[in-house]
Design a protein around this motif. Structure first.
Motif, PDB file in Angstrom:
ATOM      1  N   HIS A  63      48.305  44.909  31.204  1.00 45.01           N
ATOM      2  CA  HIS A  63      48.534  45.861  32.296  1.00 45.01           C
ATOM      3  C   HIS A  63      47.217  46.218  32.986  1.00 45.01           C
ATOM      4  CE1 HIS A  63      47.913  48.088  28.544  1.00 45.01           C
ATOM      5  NE2 HIS A  63      47.382  49.061  29.267  1.00 45.01           N
ATOM      6  N   ALA A  64      46.092  45.884  32.336  1.00 51.54           N
ATOM      7  CA  ALA A  64      44.772  46.103  32.943  1.00 51.54           C
ATOM      8  C   ALA A  64      44.301  44.850  33.669  1.00 51.54           C
ATOM      9  CB  ALA A  64      43.761  46.513  31.878  1.00 51.54           C
ATOM     10  N   ALA A  65      45.241  44.097  34.228  1.00 58.77           N
ATOM     11  CA  ALA A  65      44.927  42.823  34.879  1.00 58.77           C
ATOM     12  C   ALA A  65      43.868  42.958  35.967  1.00 58.77           C
ATOM     13  CB  ALA A  65      46.198  42.219  35.468  1.00 58.77           C
ATOM     14  N   MET A  66      43.833  44.091  36.662  1.00 59.36           N
ATOM     15  CA  MET A  66      42.834  44.268  37.719  1.00 59.36           C
ATOM     16  C   MET A  66      41.417  44.099  37.199  1.00 59.36           C
ATOM     17  SD  MET A  66      44.222  47.336  40.198  1.00 59.36           S
ATOM     18  CE  MET A  66      44.598  48.506  38.864  1.00 59.36           C
ATOM     19  N   SER A  67      41.179  44.500  35.949  1.00 56.73           N
ATOM     20  CA  SER A  67      39.830  44.358  35.382  1.00 56.73           C
ATOM     21  C   SER A  67      39.471  42.889  35.202  1.00 56.73           C
ATOM     22  CB  SER A  67      39.733  45.107  34.047  1.00 56.73           C
ATOM     23  OG  SER A  67      40.624  44.556  33.091  1.00 56.73           O
ATOM     24  N   LEU A  68      40.413  42.080  34.740  1.00 55.12           N
ATOM     25  CA  LEU A  68      40.141  40.658  34.562  1.00 55.12           C
ATOM     26  C   LEU A  68      39.986  39.953  35.901  1.00 55.12           C
ATOM     27  CD1 LEU A  68      39.764  38.203  32.753  1.00 55.12           C
ATOM     28  CD2 LEU A  68      42.252  37.926  32.720  1.00 55.12           C
ATOM     29  N   TYR A  69      40.900  40.210  36.844  1.00 49.57           N
ATOM     30  CA  TYR A  69      40.800  39.578  38.158  1.00 49.57           C
ATOM     31  C   TYR A  69      39.459  39.901  38.814  1.00 49.57           C
ATOM     32  CZ  TYR A  69      45.934  39.087  37.835  1.00 49.57           C
ATOM     33  OH  TYR A  69      47.218  38.783  37.454  1.00 49.57           O
ATOM     34  N   SER A  70      39.062  41.155  38.758  1.00 47.61           N
ATOM     35  CA  SER A  70      37.818  41.574  39.406  1.00 47.61           C
ATOM     36  C   SER A  70      36.603  40.938  38.741  1.00 47.61           C
ATOM     37  CB  SER A  70      37.695  43.102  39.362  1.00 47.61           C
ATOM     38  OG  SER A  70      38.770  43.718  40.036  1.00 47.61           O
ATOM     39  N   THR A  71      36.648  40.812  37.415  1.00 44.25           N
ATOM     40  CA  THR A  71      35.539  40.186  36.695  1.00 44.25           C
ATOM     41  C   THR A  71      35.458  38.694  37.003  1.00 44.25           C
ATOM     42  OG1 THR A  71      35.772  41.809  34.909  1.00 44.25           O
ATOM     43  CG2 THR A  71      34.526  39.809  34.420  1.00 44.25           C
ATOM     44  N   THR A  92      49.544  36.519  45.485  1.00 43.80           N
ATOM     45  CA  THR A  92      48.839  35.515  44.684  1.00 43.80           C
ATOM     46  C   THR A  92      48.665  35.912  43.228  1.00 43.80           C
ATOM     47  OG1 THR A  92      46.755  36.524  45.415  1.00 43.80           O
ATOM     48  CG2 THR A  92      47.540  34.588  46.633  1.00 43.80           C
ATOM     49  N   LEU A  93      48.507  37.202  42.961  1.00 44.61           N
ATOM     50  CA  LEU A  93      48.206  37.666  41.605  1.00 44.61           C
ATOM     51  C   LEU A  93      49.170  38.773  41.204  1.00 44.61           C
ATOM     52  CD1 LEU A  93      44.319  37.919  41.971  1.00 44.61           C
ATOM     53  CD2 LEU A  93      45.578  36.098  40.789  1.00 44.61           C
ATOM     54  N   PRO A  94      49.865  38.612  40.073  1.00 39.32           N
ATOM     55  CA  PRO A  94      50.815  39.632  39.636  1.00 39.32           C
ATOM     56  C   PRO A  94      50.131  40.787  38.916  1.00 39.32           C
ATOM     57  CG  PRO A  94      50.843  37.797  38.108  1.00 39.32           C
ATOM     58  CD  PRO A  94      49.885  37.419  39.213  1.00 39.32           C
ATOM     59  N   ALA A  95      50.879  41.871  38.735  1.00 34.31           N
ATOM     60  CA  ALA A  95      50.330  43.054  38.067  1.00 34.31           C
ATOM     61  C   ALA A  95      50.089  42.811  36.582  1.00 34.31           C
ATOM     62  CB  ALA A  95      51.257  44.246  38.255  1.00 34.31           C
ATOM     63  N   HIS A  96      50.842  41.894  35.981  1.00 32.80           N
ATOM     64  CA  HIS A  96      50.577  41.419  34.629  1.00 32.80           C
ATOM     65  C   HIS A  96      50.264  39.926  34.720  1.00 32.80           C
ATOM     66  CE1 HIS A  96      52.468  45.247  33.726  1.00 32.80           C
ATOM     67  NE2 HIS A  96      52.075  45.137  32.480  1.00 32.80           N
ATOM     68  N   LEU A  97      49.618  39.416  33.709  1.00 36.45           N
ATOM     69  CA  LEU A  97      48.998  38.096  33.824  1.00 36.45           C
ATOM     70  C   LEU A  97      49.983  36.930  33.774  1.00 36.45           C
ATOM     71  CD1 LEU A  97      45.921  38.684  31.490  1.00 36.45           C
ATOM     72  CD2 LEU A  97      45.994  38.845  33.987  1.00 36.45           C
ATOM     73  N   THR A 101      48.463  31.317  37.827  1.00 36.23           N
ATOM     74  CA  THR A 101      48.077  31.878  39.119  1.00 36.23           C
ATOM     75  C   THR A 101      46.639  31.575  39.513  1.00 36.23           C
ATOM     76  OG1 THR A 101      47.571  33.974  38.010  1.00 36.23           O
ATOM     77  CG2 THR A 101      49.740  33.776  39.059  1.00 36.23           C
ATOM     78  N   ALA A 102      45.730  31.520  38.548  1.00 37.37           N
ATOM     79  CA  ALA A 102      44.318  31.377  38.919  1.00 37.37           C
ATOM     80  C   ALA A 102      43.497  30.845  37.762  1.00 37.37           C
ATOM     81  CB  ALA A 102      43.753  32.725  39.378  1.00 37.37           C
ATOM     82  N   LYS A 103      42.409  30.197  38.093  1.00 40.23           N
ATOM     83  CA  LYS A 103      41.465  29.721  37.095  1.00 40.23           C
ATOM     84  C   LYS A 103      40.907  30.906  36.313  1.00 40.23           C
ATOM     85  CE  LYS A 103      37.225  26.942  36.693  1.00 40.23           C
ATOM     86  NZ  LYS A 103      36.166  26.214  37.440  1.00 40.23           N
ATOM     87  N   GLY A 104      40.850  30.761  34.997  1.00 47.89           N
ATOM     88  CA  GLY A 104      40.301  31.822  34.151  1.00 47.89           C
ATOM     89  C   GLY A 104      41.353  32.712  33.529  1.00 47.89           C
ATOM     90  N   VAL A 105      42.586  32.662  34.033  1.00 43.21           N
ATOM     91  CA  VAL A 105      43.680  33.406  33.408  1.00 43.21           C
ATOM     92  C   VAL A 105      44.267  32.484  32.346  1.00 43.21           C
ATOM     93  CG1 VAL A 105      45.887  34.583  33.748  1.00 43.21           C
ATOM     94  CG2 VAL A 105      44.119  34.690  35.535  1.00 43.21           C
ATOM     95  N   GLU A 106      43.961  32.742  31.086  1.00 39.56           N
ATOM     96  CA  GLU A 106      44.239  31.785  30.021  1.00 39.56           C
ATOM     97  C   GLU A 106      45.665  31.833  29.494  1.00 39.56           C
ATOM     98  OE1 GLU A 106      42.120  29.579  29.502  1.00 39.56           O
ATOM     99  OE2 GLU A 106      40.090  30.357  29.730  1.00 39.56           O
ATOM    100  N   VAL A 107      46.313  32.996  29.556  1.00 43.86           N
ATOM    101  CA  VAL A 107      47.672  33.122  29.030  1.00 43.86           C
ATOM    102  C   VAL A 107      48.491  34.024  29.947  1.00 43.86           C
ATOM    103  CG1 VAL A 107      46.855  32.880  26.641  1.00 43.86           C
ATOM    104  CG2 VAL A 107      47.249  35.165  27.583  1.00 43.86           C
ATOM    105  N   SER A 108      49.795  33.884  29.868  1.00 48.84           N
ATOM    106  CA  SER A 108      50.702  34.846  30.498  1.00 48.84           C
ATOM    107  C   SER A 108      50.932  35.966  29.487  1.00 48.84           C
ATOM    108  CB  SER A 108      52.033  34.178  30.856  1.00 48.84           C
ATOM    109  OG  SER A 108      51.833  33.112  31.762  1.00 48.84           O
ATOM    110  N   ALA A 109      50.710  37.193  29.900  1.00 45.27           N
ATOM    111  CA  ALA A 109      50.791  38.305  28.950  1.00 45.27           C
ATOM    112  C   ALA A 109      51.295  39.557  29.646  1.00 45.27           C
ATOM    113  CB  ALA A 109      49.421  38.570  28.317  1.00 45.27           C
ATOM    114  N   GLY A 110      51.696  40.508  28.854  1.00 47.11           N
ATOM    115  CA  GLY A 110      52.243  41.756  29.354  1.00 47.11           C
ATOM    116  C   GLY A 110      52.952  42.488  28.236  1.00 47.11           C
TER     117      GLY A 110
END
Length: 262
Positions: A63-71, A92-97, A101-110
């Motif tokens: 749920h803190a996906a914004m922190s990962l996207y921003s990093t 392009t980017l969901p509220a949970h992972l 969707t993008a390079k660096g997002v290693e798993v779908s989670a929530g």
């Protein structure tokens, strides 16, 4: 270097505020909480080259996906243009992972507790293949109330997964109150040690202390870092305030927060 990383953390926090404001999405406090941990990981600890043999980071508290996207965007791993479509219809980017969707997002989670265990599975796979790759997973303190976390804790120590590090974002605030009041888990360090883990407590906003904990040897055990943090860190009126688990960053809050971060 310390000053440089401090500035990086500040830039990531600014991006989070902008994302939360534009998208009118919640979880800004949860995202600000773990920025310093992600800064040290992505700018000082993770081995990312070559990409095919990179270390893996999993944001289990997704749920803190914004922190990962921003990093990821600040580090240059994710195209910054993708941030414009965060939490938007046909975006392009969901509220949970979602790992597609993008390079660096290693798993779908929530669903809490899942990313942690997927990371353990990856670490086990790397061990079996004799690959020198490490896996890091960030969990929430409320997330540690999930039974799946403790099943994974037994699994990790049994298999001697010393290539796996969990970091607990211990801000003591979850969706409906204080984590240790809703479902007490103290003494948390002793519990992890009893499960066979190398456990460390540290200040989750001290960049040098975070790096020291991440690099500490474990003598063949998986590692858990209990990082004491503050929800909403970096924006005074959001710090340690439960409402910022859900509140929306309206115009006046955005402007005030960005002034502080400047």
């Amino acid at each position: 270097m310390e000053l440089e990383k401090s500035n990086i953390s500040k830039e990531i926090r600014k991006t989070i505020i902008e994302l939360a404001h534009k998208s009118k999405s919640p979880h800004v406090g949860s995202s600000l909480s773990c920025v310093d941990i992600l800064t040290v990981l992505y700018f000082d600890v993770l081995n990312l080259q070559p990409w095919e043999k990179r270390d893996i980071f999993i944001l289990s508290k997704a749920h803190a996906a914004m922190s990962l996207y921003s990093t990821l965007a600040t580090r240059g791993i994710m195209d910054k243009k993708l941030l414009q479509g965060y939490y938007q219809n046909e975006g392009t980017l969901p509220a949970h992972l979602d790992r597609f969707t993008a390079k660096g997002v290693e798993v779908s989670a929530g669903s809490l507790g899942h990313g942690f265990n997927m990371g353990l599975g990856m670490a086990f796979g790397f061990k079996k293949k004799k690959q020198d790759r490490k896996v890091y997973a960030l969990i929430g303190d409320g997330e540690s109330q999930e039974g799946s976390i403790w099943e994974g804790a037994l699994f990790g120590s049994k298999l001697g997964l010393d290539n796996f590090t969990a970091i607990m974002d211990y801000n003591n605030l979850q969706g409906y109150g204080r984590a240790r009041e809703l479902c007490s888990f103290e003494p948390i360090k002793s519990k992890w040690e009893a499960f066979g883990w190398h456990a460390i407590e540290t200040n989750g906003h001290d960049l040098d202390a975070i790096k020291g904990a991440l690099c500490e040897a474990t003598n063949g055990k998986p590692k858990i870092i209990i990082a004491h943090t503050t929800k909403g860190k970096g924006v005074s009126f959001m710090e340690d305030q439960l409402i910022w688990h859900y509140y929306i960053v309206a115009d006046e809050y955005r402007d005030k927060a960005l002034r502080e971060l400047e």
